[in-house]
Design an enzyme around this catalytic site. Structure first.
Site: not given
Ligand code: KIV
Length: 272
Positions: A49-50, A88, A118, A120, A187
């Site tokens: 989600d970056s 994510d 994924k 969090e 992280e």
């Molecule tokens: O969103 C993302 O790119 C991430 C990585 C930084 C692990 O969660």
């Protein structure tokens, strides 16, 4: 298993089996073309989600929606053929209840074809992770700095500096592992904590700003390539793509303005 001899797409179980073995190589991608380029070199690709910050210029990942993740997840699946693709779950799409998490994860998996999701959070997400795994959804955990909690953490800061905070992050990693996560992203934590988490859990730790004391590493591709305007202090760059792009664009602009733009006549076949 070496990338050269792979004949099928890696799975979450393949990644889990790499605990304490060959270091796991991972990068983010949000596009078919970058996914195609990195696919032969990585074990898994994270559609992180970056993308909200990297592609869309938001200051945090909080505005990212499930629709955005599905669109870019599909693109990455079209580009990658060998790596596991992990997508994510964005902020607000899974935290309310395990049922909400299942609905979102099932939609992401059906509509992208990815092999895992994924999410969090540590101990507080353990029940949800167990619920998803029991229902056929491979889950990667993410502890330490969890960017979706930006507003409660108060920024993108190193986590677990004092012993109580370090213990709590280690407990988080154990809780998500016990719940069934196949790997855990760790992280922005200092090396002794990363090492103690890697020693304490039975699935691979994937570090980002968490030292080499992890079973694998992940970086945001654009940060690693030197393309991002801003990168966290812990990011090691392996390229300087901004400078290359600026140079190419300057050459193009000069060619257009100076009248030196090449004729394409030689590539067109004359009509017979
Ligand atoms: O969103 C993302 O790119 C991430 C990585 C930084 C692990 O969660």
């Amino acid at each position: 298993m070496s990338k050269q001899t792979k004949v099928r797409r890696l799975t979450a179980n393949d990644i889990r089996a790499r605990k304490g073995d060959d270091p796991i190589v991972a990068l983010t991608s949000y596009h078919a073309h970058t996914a195609r380029i990195i696919d032969p070199f990585v074990d898994f690709i994270l559609v992180g989600d970056s993308l909200g910050m990297v592609m869309h210029g938001y200051e945090t990942t909080i505005p990212v929606t499930v629709d955005m993740m599905v669109l870019q997840g599909r693109a990455v699946m079209r580009g990658a053929s060998e790596s596991l693709v992990v997508v994510d779950l964005p902020f607000g799409s899974y935290e309310e209840s395990r049922e909400q998490a299942f609905r979102t994860a099932a939609r992401v998996m059906k509509e992208t074809g990815c092999g895992a999701i994924k999410l969090e959070g540590g101990a507080r997400m353990a029940d949800t992770i167990g619920f998803l795994v029991e229902r056929g959804i491979p889950v990667m955990g993410h502890v330490g700095l969890t960017p979706q909690s930006f507003n409660t953490i108060g920024g993108f800061k190193v986590q677990g500096r004092d012993p109580a905070a370090a213990d709590s992050i280690r407990d988080d990693a154990k809780a998500v592992t016990d719940a069934g996560a196949f790997a855990v992203v760790v992280e922005a934590v200092v090396e002794p904590l990363a090492r103690s988490i890697t020693d304490a859990i039975t699935v691979p730790t994937i570090g980002i700003g968490a030292s080499p004391a992890c079973d694998g590493q992940i970086l945001v591709l654009e940060d690693m390539l030197g393309l991002s305007d801003w990168t966290p202090k812990f990011v090691q760059t392996f390229g300087n793509l901004s400078t290359h792009i600026e140079g190419a664009v300057r050459d193009y602009a000069d060619a257009v303005k100076s009248g030196a733009f090449p004729s394409m006549d030689h590539v067109y076949k004359p009509k017979t």
